[in-house]
Write a protein that holds these residues in place. Structure first.
Motif, PDB file in Angstrom:
ATOM      1  N   ASP A 286      36.057  39.278  30.402  1.00  0.00           N
ATOM      2  CA  ASP A 286      35.099  38.798  31.405  1.00  0.00           C
ATOM      3  C   ASP A 286      35.741  38.456  32.747  1.00  0.00           C
ATOM      4  N   SER A 287      36.780  39.183  33.113  1.00  0.00           N
ATOM      5  CA  SER A 287      37.408  38.955  34.419  1.00  0.00           C
ATOM      6  C   SER A 287      36.902  40.013  35.393  1.00  0.00           C
ATOM      7  N   VAL A 288      35.739  39.758  35.983  1.00  0.00           N
ATOM      8  CA  VAL A 288      35.106  40.719  36.880  1.00  0.00           C
ATOM      9  C   VAL A 288      35.969  40.971  38.110  1.00  0.00           C
ATOM     10  N   SER A 289      36.538  39.906  38.663  1.00  0.00           N
ATOM     11  CA  SER A 289      37.338  40.049  39.885  1.00  0.00           C
ATOM     12  C   SER A 289      38.556  40.924  39.660  1.00  0.00           C
ATOM     13  N   ASP A 290      39.273  40.716  38.535  1.00  0.00           N
ATOM     14  CA  ASP A 290      40.446  41.538  38.237  1.00  0.00           C
ATOM     15  C   ASP A 290      40.028  42.994  37.996  1.00  0.00           C
ATOM     16  N   ALA A 291      38.907  43.168  37.327  1.00  0.00           N
ATOM     17  CA  ALA A 291      38.419  44.521  37.053  1.00  0.00           C
ATOM     18  C   ALA A 291      38.072  45.233  38.353  1.00  0.00           C
ATOM     19  N   GLU A 292      37.419  44.523  39.271  1.00  0.00           N
ATOM     20  CA  GLU A 292      37.028  45.137  40.542  1.00  0.00           C
ATOM     21  C   GLU A 292      38.236  45.487  41.394  1.00  0.00           C
ATOM     22  N   ILE A 293      39.256  44.618  41.381  1.00  0.00           N
ATOM     23  CA  ILE A 293      40.471  44.912  42.147  1.00  0.00           C
ATOM     24  C   ILE A 293      41.154  46.164  41.606  1.00  0.00           C
ATOM     25  N   LEU A 294      41.307  46.216  40.283  1.00  0.00           N
ATOM     26  CA  LEU A 294      41.939  47.385  39.671  1.00  0.00           C
ATOM     27  C   LEU A 294      41.109  48.638  39.909  1.00  0.00           C
ATOM     28  N   PHE A 295      39.805  48.524  39.750  1.00  0.00           N
ATOM     29  CA  PHE A 295      38.906  49.655  39.968  1.00  0.00           C
ATOM     30  C   PHE A 295      39.075  50.219  41.381  1.00  0.00           C
ATOM     31  N   GLY A 296      39.208  49.333  42.355  1.00  0.00           N
ATOM     32  CA  GLY A 296      39.381  49.763  43.740  1.00  0.00           C
ATOM     33  C   GLY A 296      40.719  50.436  44.000  1.00  0.00           C
ATOM     34  N   GLU A 297      41.704  50.149  43.140  1.00  0.00           N
ATOM     35  CA  GLU A 297      43.046  50.733  43.313  1.00  0.00           C
ATOM     36  C   GLU A 297      43.200  52.076  42.613  1.00  0.00           C
ATOM     37  N   ILE A 298      42.238  52.426  41.771  1.00  0.00           N
ATOM     38  CA  ILE A 298      42.323  53.698  41.035  1.00  0.00           C
ATOM     39  C   ILE A 298      41.880  54.839  41.955  1.00  0.00           C
ATOM     40  N   VAL A 304      34.878  57.822  32.187  1.00  0.00           N
ATOM     41  CA  VAL A 304      35.212  56.614  31.422  1.00  0.00           C
ATOM     42  C   VAL A 304      35.393  55.430  32.363  1.00  0.00           C
ATOM     43  N   THR A 305      36.087  55.645  33.477  1.00  0.00           N
ATOM     44  CA  THR A 305      36.321  54.582  34.454  1.00  0.00           C
ATOM     45  C   THR A 305      35.000  54.006  34.955  1.00  0.00           C
ATOM     46  N   TRP A 306      34.098  54.890  35.370  1.00  0.00           N
ATOM     47  CA  TRP A 306      32.800  54.451  35.896  1.00  0.00           C
ATOM     48  C   TRP A 306      31.976  53.752  34.818  1.00  0.00           C
ATOM     49  N   ASN A 307      31.986  54.275  33.608  1.00  0.00           N
ATOM     50  CA  ASN A 307      31.184  53.684  32.530  1.00  0.00           C
ATOM     51  C   ASN A 307      31.656  52.271  32.178  1.00  0.00           C
ATOM     52  N   ILE A 308      32.958  52.037  32.288  1.00  0.00           N
ATOM     53  CA  ILE A 308      33.475  50.695  32.013  1.00  0.00           C
ATOM     54  C   ILE A 308      32.891  49.694  33.003  1.00  0.00           C
ATOM     55  N   MET A 309      32.898  50.069  34.283  1.00  0.00           N
ATOM     56  CA  MET A 309      32.364  49.165  35.304  1.00  0.00           C
ATOM     57  C   MET A 309      30.853  48.986  35.157  1.00  0.00           C
ATOM     58  N   LEU A 310      30.153  50.071  34.862  1.00  0.00           N
ATOM     59  CA  LEU A 310      28.704  49.969  34.663  1.00  0.00           C
ATOM     60  C   LEU A 310      28.379  49.061  33.483  1.00  0.00           C
ATOM     61  N   SER A 311      29.142  49.193  32.411  1.00  0.00           N
ATOM     62  CA  SER A 311      28.922  48.352  31.226  1.00  0.00           C
ATOM     63  C   SER A 311      29.229  46.892  31.532  1.00  0.00           C
ATOM     64  N   LEU A 312      30.263  46.656  32.328  1.00  0.00           N
ATOM     65  CA  LEU A 312      30.632  45.289  32.687  1.00  0.00           C
ATOM     66  C   LEU A 312      29.516  44.615  33.484  1.00  0.00           C
ATOM     67  N   TYR A 313      29.022  45.307  34.498  1.00  0.00           N
ATOM     68  CA  TYR A 313      27.942  44.736  35.317  1.00  0.00           C
ATOM     69  C   TYR A 313      26.669  44.532  34.497  1.00  0.00           C
ATOM     70  N   THR A 314      26.395  45.478  33.597  1.00  0.00           N
ATOM     71  CA  THR A 314      25.209  45.350  32.744  1.00  0.00           C
ATOM     72  C   THR A 314      25.338  44.147  31.826  1.00  0.00           C
ATOM     73  N   TYR A 315      26.526  43.975  31.237  1.00  0.00           N
ATOM     74  CA  TYR A 315      26.772  42.843  30.344  1.00  0.00           C
ATOM     75  C   TYR A 315      26.638  41.513  31.082  1.00  0.00           C
ATOM     76  N   LYS A 316      27.086  41.476  32.321  1.00  0.00           N
ATOM     77  CA  LYS A 316      27.016  40.240  33.116  1.00  0.00           C
ATOM     78  C   LYS A 316      25.621  40.023  33.704  1.00  0.00           C
ATOM     79  N   GLY A 317      24.766  41.024  33.570  1.00  0.00           N
ATOM     80  CA  GLY A 317      23.420  40.895  34.102  1.00  0.00           C
ATOM     81  C   GLY A 317      23.335  41.045  35.608  1.00  0.00           C
ATOM     82  N   ASP A 318      24.358  41.643  36.207  1.00  0.00           N
ATOM     83  CA  ASP A 318      24.402  41.828  37.663  1.00  0.00           C
ATOM     84  C   ASP A 318      23.789  43.199  37.989  1.00  0.00           C
TER      85      ASP A 318
END
Length: 332
Positions: A286-298, A304-318
């Motif tokens: 549940d570290s959204v900030s770390d995930a977003e930083i890493l995502f931006g560096e890729i 798979v990369t996109w689905n991970i972020m989509l799943s994270l936002y969906t899980y957080k209800g954002d």
């Protein structure tokens, strides 16, 4: 030892009964009289009927002549009969070989079956090999251990049996064999046996350490895996596969950031699987900030990369960020 007999698929049994050559006729001899090169005939062999026709041109009543050309033909026939699921003919060829060092062909048959996803049949063929008293070599047990790892039934019982035979015959210290047996014991829920084997190994390579770390992770013992990871670095340098195993079981952001630092320091972040596993780890803790930083560096993101972020936002209800991520994904 006793090994279960696999169930032959109906389509295989039908093909074998329809086209099977009598066992006593599955013999080879010199083939210099053939007008078409045998290698070309094998290449053009597209079905079992064609293979039987080619094989019939090699049949005599005297058995396999033990010169090198015929030996190579036997290898090719074994490979093709495996591809066409004709295990009766495969076994008949193996049993007709009187050459003392026929172990090579038996090993080749076992490997061909395992590589074709037919591990149960490989174990059954091995039973015939044992009953005929065919000698084993340093390649036999590593192939068998892989077969045992891939079967869906009684993996522990089979693994224990194979392990015991290997020890009796003096092949129990082979590194590849032991590595696979660690995975077999771990898969079977026998963590203690995996740990015992690991510590008894006279020589260990990177696969040994990685397999044992994965065994700890499978037991949900990440701290044990992390301790072993520390010891591992005193002997061998961990690789991307090692990191994948650790990231899979990482329980918190603290350990995750430590692994992230190690990955960057050792130049492992260029591996796409490692990038995605690291991103997935941040998602799970549940570290959204770390995930977003890493995502931006890729630089190069895959599905798979996109689905991970989509799943994270969906899980957080954002929903807002999820929709924005989806639109960005569609644009790329």
């Amino acid at each position: 030892c006793c090994f279960p007999h696999p169930k032959v698929p109906l389509h295989s049994a039908h093909k074998s009964s329809e086209l099977l050559l009598p066992t006593n006729l599955l013999k080879l001899r010199h083939y210099h009289h053939l007008t078409i090169p045998l290698s070309s005939q094998f290449v053009s062999c597209k079905d079992l009927k064609s293979l039987k026709q080619i094989h019939s041109s090699l049949i005599v009543s005297n058995g396999i002549v033990c010169d090198e050309p015929d030996y190579k033909i036997a290898e090719k026939l074994i490979s093709l009969y495996t591809n066409f699921d004709d295990f009766d003919s495969l076994l008949a060829i193996l049993k007709s070989i009187k050459r003392p060092n026929s172990t090579l062909l038996w090993n080749m048959a076992l490997k061909s079956l395992v590589n074709s996803g037919l591990s149960e049949f490989a174990i059954w063929i091995y039973k015939q090999m044992r009953e005929m008293g065919v000698e084993h070599d340093s390649y036999t047990f590593p192939i068998l251990s892989k077969a045992v790892f891939l079967v869906d039934f009684e993996a522990f019982w089979l693994g224990k049996t194979i392990h015991g035979l290997a020890m009796q015959m003096g092949f129990g210290c082979d590194v590849y064999f032991c590595n696979t047996m660690i995975a077999v014991y771990s898969k079977s829920g026998r963590f203690g046996d995996a740990c015992k084997l690991f510590h008894e190994m006279p020589d260990r390579d990177i696969v040994s350490w990685t397999a044992m770390i994965s065994a700890y992770v499978r037991e949900d013992n990440f701290f044990g895996a992390f301790r072993l990871f520390g010891k591992m670095q005193n002997e061998v340098e961990p690789n991307a596969v090692t990191m994948l195993g650790l990231l899979q079981g990482c329980p918190s952001m603290v350990e995750g950031r430590q692994l992230h630092g190690y990955i960057i320091k050792n130049g492992l972040l260029h591996d796409r699987s490692v990038e995605n596993s690291l991103l997935n780890m941040y998602s799970h803790v549940d570290s959204v900030s770390d995930a977003e930083i890493l995502f931006g560096e890729i630089d190069k993101r895959d599905v798979v990369t996109w689905n991970i972020m989509l799943s994270l936002y969906t899980y957080k209800g954002d929903i807002t960020r999820m929709i924005g991520c989806f639109r960005q994904m569609s644009g790329e």
